[in-house]
Design a protein around this motif. Structure first.
Motif, PDB file in Angstrom:
ATOM      1  N   ARG A 109     -78.786 -30.293 -10.130  1.00  0.00           N
ATOM      2  CA  ARG A 109     -79.971 -30.085  -9.181  1.00  0.00           C
ATOM      3  C   ARG A 109     -79.716 -30.668  -7.838  1.00  0.00           C
ATOM      4  O   ARG A 109     -80.274 -30.115  -6.762  1.00  0.00           O
ATOM      5  CB  ARG A 109     -81.227 -31.349  -9.779  1.00  0.00           C
ATOM      6  CG  ARG A 109     -82.368 -31.328  -9.291  1.00  0.00           C
ATOM      7  CD  ARG A 109     -83.345 -32.092  -9.675  1.00  0.00           C
ATOM      8  NE  ARG A 109     -84.444 -32.255  -9.064  1.00  0.00           N
ATOM      9  CZ  ARG A 109     -85.425 -31.185  -9.025  1.00  0.00           C
ATOM     10  NH1 ARG A 109     -85.409 -30.317  -9.591  1.00  0.00           N
ATOM     11  NH2 ARG A 109     -86.428 -31.394  -8.450  1.00  0.00           N
ATOM     12  N   SER A 110     -78.881 -31.622  -7.467  1.00  0.00           N
ATOM     13  CA  SER A 110     -78.431 -32.091  -6.205  1.00  0.00           C
ATOM     14  C   SER A 110     -77.638 -31.108  -5.401  1.00  0.00           C
ATOM     15  O   SER A 110     -78.120 -30.737  -4.269  1.00  0.00           O
ATOM     16  CB  SER A 110     -77.402 -33.286  -6.195  1.00  0.00           C
ATOM     17  OG  SER A 110     -78.151 -34.387  -7.046  1.00  0.00           O
ATOM     18  N   ALA A 128     -80.300 -28.269  -4.648  1.00  0.00           N
ATOM     19  CA  ALA A 128     -81.302 -29.056  -3.679  1.00  0.00           C
ATOM     20  C   ALA A 128     -80.483 -28.834  -2.251  1.00  0.00           C
ATOM     21  O   ALA A 128     -81.223 -28.465  -1.139  1.00  0.00           O
ATOM     22  CB  ALA A 128     -81.655 -30.445  -3.799  1.00  0.00           C
ATOM     23  N   SER A 153     -80.505 -25.233  -1.165  1.00  0.00           N
ATOM     24  CA  SER A 153     -81.635 -24.789  -0.774  1.00  0.00           C
ATOM     25  C   SER A 153     -82.115 -25.163   0.530  1.00  0.00           C
ATOM     26  O   SER A 153     -83.014 -24.611   1.465  1.00  0.00           O
ATOM     27  CB  SER A 153     -82.855 -25.234  -1.775  1.00  0.00           C
ATOM     28  OG  SER A 153     -82.691 -24.670  -3.152  1.00  0.00           O
ATOM     29  N   ASN A 154     -81.611 -26.361   1.023  1.00  0.00           N
ATOM     30  CA  ASN A 154     -81.975 -27.049   2.557  1.00  0.00           C
ATOM     31  C   ASN A 154     -80.989 -26.485   3.400  1.00  0.00           C
ATOM     32  O   ASN A 154     -81.653 -25.812   4.403  1.00  0.00           O
ATOM     33  CB  ASN A 154     -81.701 -28.531   2.359  1.00  0.00           C
ATOM     34  CG  ASN A 154     -82.790 -29.398   1.684  1.00  0.00           C
ATOM     35  OD1 ASN A 154     -84.008 -29.467   2.363  1.00  0.00           O
ATOM     36  ND2 ASN A 154     -82.675 -30.047   0.609  1.00  0.00           N
ATOM     37  N   LEU A 206     -87.225 -27.312  -4.708  1.00  0.00           N
ATOM     38  CA  LEU A 206     -86.044 -27.834  -4.643  1.00  0.00           C
ATOM     39  C   LEU A 206     -85.806 -28.332  -3.234  1.00  0.00           C
ATOM     40  O   LEU A 206     -84.993 -29.296  -3.145  1.00  0.00           O
ATOM     41  CB  LEU A 206     -85.004 -26.701  -4.746  1.00  0.00           C
ATOM     42  CG  LEU A 206     -84.669 -26.059  -6.184  1.00  0.00           C
ATOM     43  CD1 LEU A 206     -83.940 -24.909  -6.266  1.00  0.00           C
ATOM     44  CD2 LEU A 206     -84.178 -27.212  -7.142  1.00  0.00           C
ATOM     45  N   ARG A 207     -86.360 -27.868  -2.247  1.00  0.00           N
ATOM     46  CA  ARG A 207     -86.236 -28.286  -0.817  1.00  0.00           C
ATOM     47  C   ARG A 207     -86.650 -29.904  -0.404  1.00  0.00           C
ATOM     48  O   ARG A 207     -86.703 -30.698   0.370  1.00  0.00           O
ATOM     49  CB  ARG A 207     -86.759 -27.541   0.289  1.00  0.00           C
ATOM     50  CG  ARG A 207     -85.710 -26.381   0.453  1.00  0.00           C
ATOM     51  CD  ARG A 207     -86.200 -25.239   1.306  1.00  0.00           C
ATOM     52  NE  ARG A 207     -86.889 -25.540   2.511  1.00  0.00           N
ATOM     53  CZ  ARG A 207     -86.163 -25.787   3.835  1.00  0.00           C
ATOM     54  NH1 ARG A 207     -84.761 -25.450   3.449  1.00  0.00           N
ATOM     55  NH2 ARG A 207     -86.509 -26.077   4.808  1.00  0.00           N
ATOM     56  N   GLY A 208     -87.633 -30.195  -1.765  1.00  0.00           N
ATOM     57  CA  GLY A 208     -88.233 -31.430  -1.487  1.00  0.00           C
ATOM     58  C   GLY A 208     -89.809 -31.491  -0.838  1.00  0.00           C
ATOM     59  O   GLY A 208     -90.267 -32.362  -0.403  1.00  0.00           O
TER      60      GLY A 208
END
Length: 302
Positions: A5-6, A9, A12-13, A67-69
């Motif tokens: 997941r990290s 993420a 995705s960022n 995913l980008r928070g």
């Protein structure tokens, strides 16, 4: 699991459009290939599969946003923002109609004018296809293409370059339609027509200050209207030149006119629209400096 997941993420960022594109293609292709492996595209189940797969770009936009928070709710609020002057919804219908009339001029000059009776019989078919194409098999894609990918790309590239990039992914996304015989036309000509459509949709998106719902309507109207001239003369096969070549010529000229008129940087008298939801995190609270909070800052002037 956490490390995966990290990684997602971080990717995705750093590369939101790459992640979005891979996910949009993966989701839609999985639905389409699974459907077409057990039924034909023209069956009821096949049509349902086509419609479900068309939601892939929108789903990909939501997943990458999460995913980008960032706040998916804020993204959805921006995407479904409908408050625009009514003329912009009229423009979303008028531009495809103008293009379809251009296609009709070429088709009828090659084949001859259809009788008025056959044109009248096409009205219910056009209305049905307009609803279908807008809500299920075309317009709904816009939540991803213009609702997510285009504004992210316009942070780094000119509007014209962003249009070509979106158009390229958009064309690639359609590959299963050719593999399984849903589309019976030249893939190359189709890809060029899709890039032309992407330029026109970028003009509309920027000029209307980021109206995704207007882009949904424009996309659906294009899909429904461009086939009317061919249908009126008995089908695209009745035209002595490839129907896709006519679409490329007409809509390519229209796209070029927009580039000449407004310039490649923004394709509009307004600034290029960039993501307006990225200042809000997944907790849905506004972050500092997000003055507009996903709302339009100014009225469209184009």
């Amino acid at each position: 699991m956490q490390s995966n997941r990290s990684l997602l993420a971080r990717l995705s960022n750093e590369h939101p459009v790459v992640m979005f594109s891979a996910l949009a293609i993966g989701l839609s292709w999985t639905v389409w290939m699974s459907t077409f492996s057990i039924t034909t595209p023209r069956s009821g189940l096949g049509i349902l599969g086509i419609a479900l797969g068309a939601f892939g770009p929108g789903a990909a936009g939501a997943v990458v946003t999460r995913l980008r928070g960032e706040s998916v709710r804020a993204w959805l609020v921006t995407t479904f923002e409908w408050r625009r002057p009514l003329r912009w919804y009229g423009v979303a219908i008028a531009v495809p109609v103008v293009g379809a009339l251009g296609v009709a001029v070429v088709v009828f000059s090659l084949v001859g004018l259809p009788d008025s009776g056959s044109l009248g019989q096409l009205a219910p078919w056009l209305l049905f296809n307009l609803v279908l194409a807008t809500l299920f098999t075309g317009g709904n894609e816009e939540f991803g293409w213009r609702g997510f990918a285009l504004p992210h790309l316009q942070r780094r590239f000119s509007a014209l370059t962003a249009s070509v990039l979106v158009g390229g992914v958009w064309a690639l996304w359609h590959v299963p339609m050719f593999v399984y015989g849903v589309y019976q036309l030249s893939p190359l000509l189709y890809a060029v027509s899709v890039v032309s459509f992407a330029v026109i949709l970028t003009w509309y998106y920027n000029a209307s200050d980021g109206s995704v719902l207007g882009a949904v309507l424009l996309h659906g109207t294009i899909n429904a209207a461009v086939n009317v001239p061919g249908r009126a003369v008995g089908g695209a096969a009745a035209v002595p030149v490839p129907y896709a070549a006519i679409l490329v010529g007409v809509f390519g000229i229209l796209a070029i006119l927009f580039v000449i008129r407004y310039g490649p940087e923004t394709l509009s008298h307004r600034e290029a629209v960039r993501p307006r939801w990225t200042a809000t995190r997944s907790a849905d609270g506004p972050a500092p400096g997000n003055a507009s909070n996903g709302r339009r800052a100014t009225e469209p002037s184009d």
